[in-house]
Motif scaffolding. Sequence first.
Motif, PDB file in Angstrom:
ATOM      1  N   MET A  10      59.869   2.883 -21.151  1.00 14.22           N
ATOM      2  CA  MET A  10      58.656   1.982 -21.525  1.00 14.22           C
ATOM      3  C   MET A  10      59.002   0.474 -20.949  1.00 14.22           C
ATOM      4  O   MET A  10      60.261   0.211 -20.782  1.00 14.22           O
ATOM      5  N   GLU A  11      58.021  -0.133 -20.479  1.00 10.51           N
ATOM      6  CA  GLU A  11      58.075  -1.599 -20.083  1.00 10.51           C
ATOM      7  C   GLU A  11      58.953  -2.469 -21.431  1.00 10.51           C
ATOM      8  O   GLU A  11      58.444  -2.185 -22.684  1.00 10.51           O
ATOM      9  N   LYS A  12      60.014  -3.248 -21.086  1.00  8.09           N
ATOM     10  CA  LYS A  12      60.431  -4.055 -22.313  1.00  8.09           C
ATOM     11  C   LYS A  12      59.532  -4.746 -23.124  1.00  8.09           C
ATOM     12  O   LYS A  12      59.491  -4.838 -24.276  1.00  8.09           O
ATOM     13  N   ASP A  13      58.345  -5.338 -22.425  1.00 10.87           N
ATOM     14  CA  ASP A  13      57.612  -6.478 -23.126  1.00 10.87           C
ATOM     15  C   ASP A  13      56.606  -5.506 -24.076  1.00 10.87           C
ATOM     16  O   ASP A  13      56.481  -5.833 -25.214  1.00 10.87           O
ATOM     17  N   GLU A  14      56.311  -4.281 -23.566  1.00 11.98           N
ATOM     18  CA  GLU A  14      55.394  -3.406 -24.412  1.00 11.98           C
ATOM     19  C   GLU A  14      56.273  -2.705 -25.516  1.00 11.98           C
ATOM     20  O   GLU A  14      55.428  -2.478 -26.527  1.00 11.98           O
ATOM     21  N   LEU A  15      57.415  -2.173 -25.241  1.00 13.24           N
ATOM     22  CA  LEU A  15      58.199  -1.780 -26.317  1.00 13.24           C
ATOM     23  C   LEU A  15      58.315  -2.562 -27.239  1.00 13.24           C
ATOM     24  O   LEU A  15      58.409  -2.408 -28.546  1.00 13.24           O
ATOM     25  N   LEU A  16      58.951  -3.923 -27.086  1.00 11.93           N
ATOM     26  CA  LEU A  16      59.194  -4.829 -28.071  1.00 11.93           C
ATOM     27  C   LEU A  16      57.821  -5.197 -28.815  1.00 11.93           C
ATOM     28  O   LEU A  16      57.873  -5.353 -30.118  1.00 11.93           O
ATOM     29  N   THR A  17      56.627  -5.273 -28.302  1.00 12.76           N
ATOM     30  CA  THR A  17      55.623  -5.378 -28.856  1.00 12.76           C
ATOM     31  C   THR A  17      55.144  -4.410 -30.056  1.00 12.76           C
ATOM     32  O   THR A  17      54.936  -4.530 -31.182  1.00 12.76           O
ATOM     33  N   ALA A  18      55.397  -3.052 -29.624  1.00 11.66           N
ATOM     34  CA  ALA A  18      55.314  -1.650 -30.316  1.00 11.66           C
ATOM     35  C   ALA A  18      56.397  -1.885 -31.379  1.00 11.66           C
ATOM     36  O   ALA A  18      56.067  -1.437 -32.630  1.00 11.66           O
ATOM     37  N   ILE A  19      57.644  -2.325 -31.158  1.00 15.29           N
ATOM     38  CA  ILE A  19      58.696  -2.476 -32.479  1.00 15.29           C
ATOM     39  C   ILE A  19      58.089  -3.382 -33.408  1.00 15.29           C
ATOM     40  O   ILE A  19      58.207  -2.943 -34.502  1.00 15.29           O
ATOM     41  N   VAL A  20      57.786  -4.647 -32.860  1.00 14.36           N
ATOM     42  CA  VAL A  20      57.493  -5.624 -33.829  1.00 14.36           C
ATOM     43  C   VAL A  20      56.057  -5.134 -34.783  1.00 14.36           C
ATOM     44  O   VAL A  20      56.087  -5.160 -35.908  1.00 14.36           O
ATOM     45  N   ALA A  21      55.068  -4.549 -34.055  1.00 16.88           N
ATOM     46  CA  ALA A  21      54.034  -4.117 -34.570  1.00 16.88           C
ATOM     47  C   ALA A  21      54.405  -2.819 -35.638  1.00 16.88           C
ATOM     48  O   ALA A  21      53.793  -2.846 -36.847  1.00 16.88           O
ATOM     49  N   GLY A  22      55.350  -2.115 -35.180  1.00 16.98           N
ATOM     50  CA  GLY A  22      55.849  -1.061 -36.005  1.00 16.98           C
ATOM     51  C   GLY A  22      56.511  -1.427 -37.339  1.00 16.98           C
ATOM     52  O   GLY A  22      56.194  -1.090 -38.579  1.00 16.98           O
ATOM     53  N   ARG A  23      57.227  -2.438 -37.227  1.00 20.61           N
ATOM     54  CA  ARG A  23      57.836  -3.375 -38.446  1.00 20.61           C
ATOM     55  C   ARG A  23      56.896  -3.852 -39.225  1.00 20.61           C
ATOM     56  O   ARG A  23      56.774  -3.749 -40.425  1.00 20.61           O
ATOM     57  N   MET A  24      55.744  -4.340 -38.804  1.00 24.79           N
ATOM     58  CA  MET A  24      54.651  -5.022 -39.307  1.00 24.79           C
ATOM     59  C   MET A  24      54.015  -3.879 -40.335  1.00 24.79           C
ATOM     60  O   MET A  24      53.700  -4.358 -41.541  1.00 24.79           O
ATOM     61  N   ILE A  25      53.492  -2.966 -39.656  1.00 23.29           N
ATOM     62  CA  ILE A  25      52.828  -1.602 -40.244  1.00 23.29           C
ATOM     63  C   ILE A  25      53.711  -1.338 -41.506  1.00 23.29           C
ATOM     64  O   ILE A  25      53.255  -1.114 -42.525  1.00 23.29           O
ATOM     65  N   THR A  26      55.099  -1.138 -41.300  1.00 25.11           N
ATOM     66  CA  THR A  26      55.975  -0.755 -42.475  1.00 25.11           C
ATOM     67  C   THR A  26      55.805  -1.768 -43.706  1.00 25.11           C
ATOM     68  O   THR A  26      55.849  -1.206 -44.609  1.00 25.11           O
ATOM     69  N   ILE A  27      55.984  -2.936 -43.224  1.00 23.41           N
ATOM     70  CA  ILE A  27      56.072  -3.871 -44.318  1.00 23.41           C
ATOM     71  C   ILE A  27      54.838  -4.035 -45.024  1.00 23.41           C
ATOM     72  O   ILE A  27      54.688  -3.917 -46.276  1.00 23.41           O
ATOM     73  N   VAL A  28      53.854  -3.674 -44.361  1.00 24.37           N
ATOM     74  CA  VAL A  28      52.265  -3.764 -45.001  1.00 24.37           C
ATOM     75  C   VAL A  28      52.293  -2.453 -45.697  1.00 24.37           C
ATOM     76  O   VAL A  28      51.737  -2.400 -46.893  1.00 24.37           O
ATOM     77  N   GLY A  29      52.627  -1.280 -45.566  1.00 25.56           N
ATOM     78  CA  GLY A  29      52.827  -0.086 -46.077  1.00 25.56           C
ATOM     79  C   GLY A  29      53.563  -0.005 -47.381  1.00 25.56           C
ATOM     80  O   GLY A  29      53.120   0.351 -48.447  1.00 25.56           O
ATOM     81  N   ASP A  30      54.585  -0.707 -47.093  1.00 24.40           N
ATOM     82  CA  ASP A  30      55.545  -0.822 -48.389  1.00 24.40           C
ATOM     83  C   ASP A  30      55.011  -1.815 -49.538  1.00 24.40           C
ATOM     84  O   ASP A  30      54.806  -1.699 -50.549  1.00 24.40           O
ATOM     85  N   LEU A  31      53.968  -2.980 -49.107  1.00 28.37           N
ATOM     86  CA  LEU A  31      53.503  -3.762 -50.078  1.00 28.37           C
ATOM     87  C   LEU A  31      52.372  -2.994 -50.625  1.00 28.37           C
ATOM     88  O   LEU A  31      52.103  -3.154 -51.746  1.00 28.37           O
ATOM     89  N   LEU A  32      51.674  -2.419 -49.759  1.00 29.32           N
ATOM     90  CA  LEU A  32      50.335  -1.543 -50.376  1.00 29.32           C
ATOM     91  C   LEU A  32      50.839  -0.547 -51.408  1.00 29.32           C
ATOM     92  O   LEU A  32      50.398  -0.255 -52.379  1.00 29.32           O
ATOM     93  N   PHE A  33      52.046   0.283 -51.209  1.00 34.37           N
ATOM     94  CA  PHE A  33      52.465   1.046 -52.070  1.00 34.37           C
ATOM     95  C   PHE A  33      53.040   0.491 -53.204  1.00 34.37           C
ATOM     96  O   PHE A  33      52.728   1.062 -54.487  1.00 34.37           O
ATOM     97  N   PHE A  34      53.559  -0.460 -53.145  1.00 33.29           N
ATOM     98  CA  PHE A  34      54.128  -1.351 -54.454  1.00 33.29           C
ATOM     99  C   PHE A  34      52.710  -1.785 -55.138  1.00 33.29           C
ATOM    100  O   PHE A  34      52.894  -1.567 -56.464  1.00 33.29           O
TER     101      PHE A  34
END
Length: 185
Positions: A140-164
Amino acid sequence: SSDLAKLIAKSSVVEILLLFLAGSQFVFLILPLSFPGISPLACLVILATLTIFVTSILRVWLGPHVSSAFVWQALFVATSGCIFWGVTQMTGRNEFNMQHVLPIIGAYTIAWLAGLATPGAPAGIGIREAIALVLLGKWMEKDELLTAIVAGRMITIVGDLLFFLISWIEIKKIDMRRLVSRING
């Protein structure tokens, strides 16, 4: 109280072991990243066969509850990988390529497990991202991959908060029902 603590500790250890057992099988999905001649579909067949085999062994040795928990853990890590693949599709400019789906799911799962296993890295912060960059950097292109990784982390954080929050609300409901039953009864 001591027996309950032991039971919870045992349950936690079994959960982590099953999670690692389920997730580690996804290493087969990343083989095409290093060996382009290997078909992602063949890797999926290996993963499915191994999952069925491990489920059967767990059922015989440890019972249906453990084998069922293993299947749920495998579904959890597969779902997490699928969500990350979906994020890569939303953040990237590349056209859909079926050959990339399974390796991306596998790479994310392996990166997620490495982050989970790293002591001193809460929620694998930094570890998951670095390993995903290494595994997927050539695909993958580095900028696209970095964007996906950061977005993935944000989704994880939001999911954890919702579960809590949902868990906290449910606990408060239980506490309230106990209080009402004491008052009424």
